[in-house]
Design an enzyme around this catalytic site. Structure first.
Site, PDB file in Angstrom:
ATOM      1  N   ALA A 277       0.946  -1.200   0.098  1.00  0.00           N
ATOM      2  CA  ALA A 277      -0.102  -0.013   0.104  1.00  0.00           C
ATOM      3  C   ALA A 277       0.681   1.138  -0.117  1.00  0.00           C
ATOM      4  O   ALA A 277       1.935   1.381   0.841  1.00  0.00           O
ATOM      5  CB  ALA A 277      -0.820   0.098   1.078  1.00  0.00           C
TER       6      ALA A 277
ATOM      7  N   HIS B 259      -1.721 -11.208   8.508  1.00  0.00           N
ATOM      8  CA  HIS B 259      -2.262 -10.773   7.134  1.00  0.00           C
ATOM      9  C   HIS B 259      -3.999 -10.557   7.229  1.00  0.00           C
ATOM     10  O   HIS B 259      -4.423 -11.457   8.349  1.00  0.00           O
ATOM     11  CB  HIS B 259      -2.217 -11.865   6.109  1.00  0.00           C
ATOM     12  CG  HIS B 259      -2.490 -11.142   4.594  1.00  0.00           C
ATOM     13  ND1 HIS B 259      -3.659 -10.969   3.998  1.00  0.00           N
ATOM     14  CD2 HIS B 259      -1.637 -10.842   3.567  1.00  0.00           C
ATOM     15  CE1 HIS B 259      -3.507 -10.608   3.022  1.00  0.00           C
ATOM     16  NE2 HIS B 259      -2.136 -10.480   2.779  1.00  0.00           N
ATOM     17  N   GLY B 260      -4.369  -9.763   6.616  1.00  0.00           N
ATOM     18  CA  GLY B 260      -6.002  -9.800   6.865  1.00  0.00           C
ATOM     19  C   GLY B 260      -6.595 -10.950   6.332  1.00  0.00           C
ATOM     20  O   GLY B 260      -5.951 -11.605   5.593  1.00  0.00           O
ATOM     21  N   ASP B 261      -8.037 -11.182   6.576  1.00  0.00           N
ATOM     22  CA  ASP B 261      -8.120 -12.472   6.313  1.00  0.00           C
ATOM     23  C   ASP B 261      -8.931 -12.290   4.795  1.00  0.00           C
ATOM     24  O   ASP B 261      -9.895 -13.399   4.477  1.00  0.00           O
ATOM     25  CB  ASP B 261      -9.574 -12.912   7.442  1.00  0.00           C
ATOM     26  CG  ASP B 261     -10.627 -11.892   7.484  1.00  0.00           C
ATOM     27  OD1 ASP B 261     -10.652 -10.836   6.827  1.00  0.00           O
ATOM     28  OD2 ASP B 261     -11.588 -12.138   8.224  1.00  0.00           O
ATOM     29  N   ASP B 262      -8.709 -11.353   4.112  1.00  0.00           N
ATOM     30  CA  ASP B 262      -9.357 -11.149   2.844  1.00  0.00           C
ATOM     31  C   ASP B 262      -8.687 -11.955   1.768  1.00  0.00           C
ATOM     32  O   ASP B 262      -9.105 -11.724   0.612  1.00  0.00           O
ATOM     33  CB  ASP B 262      -9.429  -9.786   2.628  1.00  0.00           C
ATOM     34  CG  ASP B 262      -7.937  -9.130   2.546  1.00  0.00           C
ATOM     35  OD1 ASP B 262      -7.339  -9.473   3.532  1.00  0.00           O
ATOM     36  OD2 ASP B 262      -7.903  -8.247   1.689  1.00  0.00           O
TER      37      ASP B 262
ATOM     38  N   TYR C 219       1.700  -7.374 -11.146  1.00  0.00           N
ATOM     39  CA  TYR C 219       0.378  -7.695 -10.751  1.00  0.00           C
ATOM     40  C   TYR C 219      -0.809  -6.631 -11.017  1.00  0.00           C
ATOM     41  O   TYR C 219      -2.011  -6.723 -11.084  1.00  0.00           O
ATOM     42  CB  TYR C 219       0.097  -8.764  -9.745  1.00  0.00           C
ATOM     43  CG  TYR C 219      -0.127  -7.807  -8.275  1.00  0.00           C
ATOM     44  CD1 TYR C 219       1.076  -7.274  -7.894  1.00  0.00           C
ATOM     45  CD2 TYR C 219      -1.372  -7.612  -7.747  1.00  0.00           C
ATOM     46  CE1 TYR C 219       0.909  -6.465  -6.459  1.00  0.00           C
ATOM     47  CE2 TYR C 219      -1.537  -6.880  -6.541  1.00  0.00           C
ATOM     48  CZ  TYR C 219      -0.301  -6.628  -5.982  1.00  0.00           C
ATOM     49  OH  TYR C 219      -0.395  -5.746  -4.714  1.00  0.00           O
TER      50      TYR C 219
ATOM     51  N   THR D  39     -10.340  -4.771   7.512  1.00  0.00           N
ATOM     52  CA  THR D  39     -11.210  -3.789   7.929  1.00  0.00           C
ATOM     53  C   THR D  39     -11.940  -3.441   6.327  1.00  0.00           C
ATOM     54  O   THR D  39     -11.295  -2.843   5.426  1.00  0.00           O
ATOM     55  CB  THR D  39     -10.536  -2.594   8.247  1.00  0.00           C
ATOM     56  OG1 THR D  39      -9.484  -2.845   9.254  1.00  0.00           O
ATOM     57  CG2 THR D  39     -11.321  -1.411   8.593  1.00  0.00           C
TER      58      THR D  39
ATOM     59  N   ASP E 108      -4.572   8.899 -43.859  1.00  0.00           N
ATOM     60  CA  ASP E 108      -3.544   8.838 -42.932  1.00  0.00           C
ATOM     61  C   ASP E 108      -2.150   9.680 -43.747  1.00  0.00           C
ATOM     62  O   ASP E 108      -1.159   9.055 -43.834  1.00  0.00           O
ATOM     63  CB  ASP E 108      -3.063   7.354 -42.290  1.00  0.00           C
ATOM     64  CG  ASP E 108      -1.865   7.302 -41.281  1.00  0.00           C
ATOM     65  OD1 ASP E 108      -1.746   8.550 -40.488  1.00  0.00           O
ATOM     66  OD2 ASP E 108      -1.523   6.305 -41.202  1.00  0.00           O
TER      67      ASP E 108
HETATM   68  C1  SPV Z   1      -0.484   4.225 -36.746  1.00  0.00           C
HETATM   69  O1  SPV Z   1      -1.038   3.593 -35.855  1.00  0.00           O
HETATM   70  O2  SPV Z   1      -0.901   5.332 -37.066  1.00  0.00           O
HETATM   71  C2  SPV Z   1       1.073   3.904 -37.130  1.00  0.00           C
HETATM   72  C3  SPV Z   1       1.357   2.559 -37.024  1.00  0.00           C
HETATM   73  O3  SPV Z   1       1.877   4.701 -37.277  1.00  0.00           O
HETATM   74  S1  SPV Z   1       1.095   1.898 -38.700  1.00  0.00           S
HETATM   75  O4  SPV Z   1      -0.201   2.172 -39.006  1.00  0.00           O
HETATM   76  O5  SPV Z   1       1.388   0.526 -38.687  1.00  0.00           O
HETATM   77  O6  SPV Z   1       2.027   2.605 -39.550  1.00  0.00           O
HETATM   78 MG    MG Z   2       0.787   6.347 -37.978  1.00  0.00          MG
END
Ligand code: SPV
Ligand code: MG
Length: 436
Positions: free
Chosen positions: A11, A90-93, A44, A123, A205
């Site tokens: 914690a 330890h807590g019992d949880d 974890y 608690t 893109d």
């Molecule tokens: C994107 O996620 O825009 C990337 C990775 O640049 S890729 O599309 O594989 O180029």
């Molecule tokens: Mg990209």
């Protein structure tokens, strides 16, 4: 000699439940706190809010605590064998659920020298997880958030990153969890992809969606989430613009930007050599990286150089040469190596050769084409950051398309609702804090 009492704690937010356990332990003897290290905790669950040294100081100053020692794994065995305590408290949880195996291990180990497990009622009026969540939100300042990626790279064997393209997909990256053995698996960070950000806007893109718009997307995600963000910065644009933008990203709390060594009209990498992929002069690109590194103000913002030699069909030798220039001349914090080959062979070979050059510089991979390899395997090859770049977009789109077709085909929405839709009630529950 006083009896030895061992109490394991992770914690970083101490509440009366913890104090209760320590008080009960102190009644039995000298309390030794086995404090889980940042590595152990992040194996974890999420990174602790406070780093180990800060947490250690807090525990050292709690009445009844004689010594704080690091517990490096979730399993107590090594520390128990070293200390041979008379009691573990330890807590019992933890009798059921994912910690029950750890508990059994403790009982078996203590048996070797006649030690005893003492469990005290946990608690329940105050839950650490709820508290942690609240603090995580309060502490979600740009400074805190920005620093998280660097902290993760220091304590985790590898970092998994998932596409987030708007508030809702951001929430999915923030909250999606699966239980596995003794821990909960979740994504560590978010990738704001140029492909997905553009595609969700119905645009190509090609750096058409400008940074002002990309920043709106980032802010939308940041408003509702806390995990670190890596921005796909495309080519980074002109040097003069890049240096300016680095500071903007830092100010927002973005943890890292990845820029790629292309020039001219940028095309998506997954076109490979089917599109014209023109690479920048490596020294010009190194200059851009260097300018960004010089412009940044904080110490924890990272700039990764994305090497597109394999995408452009220039081979591993050139990729390695460029990667070294980006690091040695540009001062890049890490390298991204991308490939669209399905067998993963060139990525594996690049990583093998790169790891002969440096064992420590972070390398990022984007296994969209070679998706048969698991995280652990990519890490074993030498990868530190694994980006799942576009999978929310690609899974949502076909579901939406089928839903539209179903409504048209059936002249009503009954079939679509039953087959493809969640209920409105579930929609409302997607947003944390919604009153129902
Ligand atoms: C994107 O996620 O825009 C990337 C990775 O640049 S890729 O599309 O594989 O180029
Ligand atoms: Mg990209």
């Amino acid at each position: 000699m006083n009896k030895k009492v061992y109490i394991a704690m992770s914690a970083d937010l101490i509440h009366n439940g913890h104090i209760n356990v320590i008080n009960e332990g102190a009644k039995l003897g000298d309390v030794y706190i086995g404090l889980l290290t940042d590595e152990a905790i992040s194996s974890y669950k999420r990174l602790p809010l406070l780093p180990y040294d800060d947490r250690k100081k807090i525990f050292e100053n709690i009445k009844g605590v004689v010594e704080v020692i690091p517990q490096k794994t979730l399993n107590y065995t090594d520390n128990l064998k070293m200390l041979k305590p008379d009691y573990v408290v330890h807590g019992d949880d933890w009798r059921s659920g994912i910690q029950s195996n750890i508990r059994q291990n403790v009982i078996n180990t203590l048996k070797e020298w006649g030690g005893e497990l003492i469990e005290i009622p946990y608690t329940r009026d105050i839950s650490c997880t709820t508290l942690e969540k609240e603090y995580r939100n309060i502490l979600n300042t740009p400074d805190n958030r920005r620093a998280k990626l660097k902290r993760m790279l220091a304590v985790k064997p590898y970092v998994t990153v998932m596409e987030a393209s708007n508030g809702l997909t951001g929430l999915l990256v923030e909250n999606t969890k699966v239980e596995e053995n003794e821990h909960v698996r979740e994504f560590d960070a978010m990738w704001v992809s140029s492909l997905c950000d553009s595609t969700f806007k119905g645009k190509p893109d090609i750096e058409l969606v400008d940074l002002t718009s990309r920043i709106r997307t980032i802010e939308e995600i940041m408003e509702v989430t806390t995990k670190p963000i890596i921005l796909d910065g495309d080519t980074g644009g002109r040097i003069e613009h890049f240096t300016y933008n680095v500071r903007t990203l830092e100010r927002l709390g973005v943890s890292a930007v990845i820029i790629e060594d292309k020039t001219g009209l940028k095309q998506n990498s997954l076109f490979g050599t089917d599109a014209k992929q023109v690479l920048d002069d490596p020294y010009e690109f190194a200059k851009k990286i260097k300018a960004g590194k010089t412009a940044q103000i904080t110490k924890d913002f990272l700039i990764f150089a994305r090497c597109e030699s394999l995408i452009a069909g220039h081979g591993i030798e050139e990729a390695l040469k460029r990667a070294q220039i980006y690091i040695e001349v540009g001062g890049a914090d890490g390298i991204v190596i991308h490939s669209k080959e399905k067998d993963g062979a060139e990525i594996k070979e690049f990583l093998r050769r790169f790891r002969e050059y440096s064992t420590t510089i972070p390398v990022v991979v984007i296994p969209t084409s070679y998706n048969q390899f698991k995280d652990e395997e990519l890490h074993a090859w030498g990868a530190n950051i694994i980006i799942y770049a576009n999978h929310f977009l690609r899974s949502a789109y076909p579901a939406m398309k089928k839903c539209g077709e179903s409504i048209l085909k059936n002249h009503r929405s009954k079939e679509a609702s039953e087959e493809y839709c969640i209920s409105i009630k579930e929609v409302l529950s997607l947003i944390p804090g919604t009153k129902q």
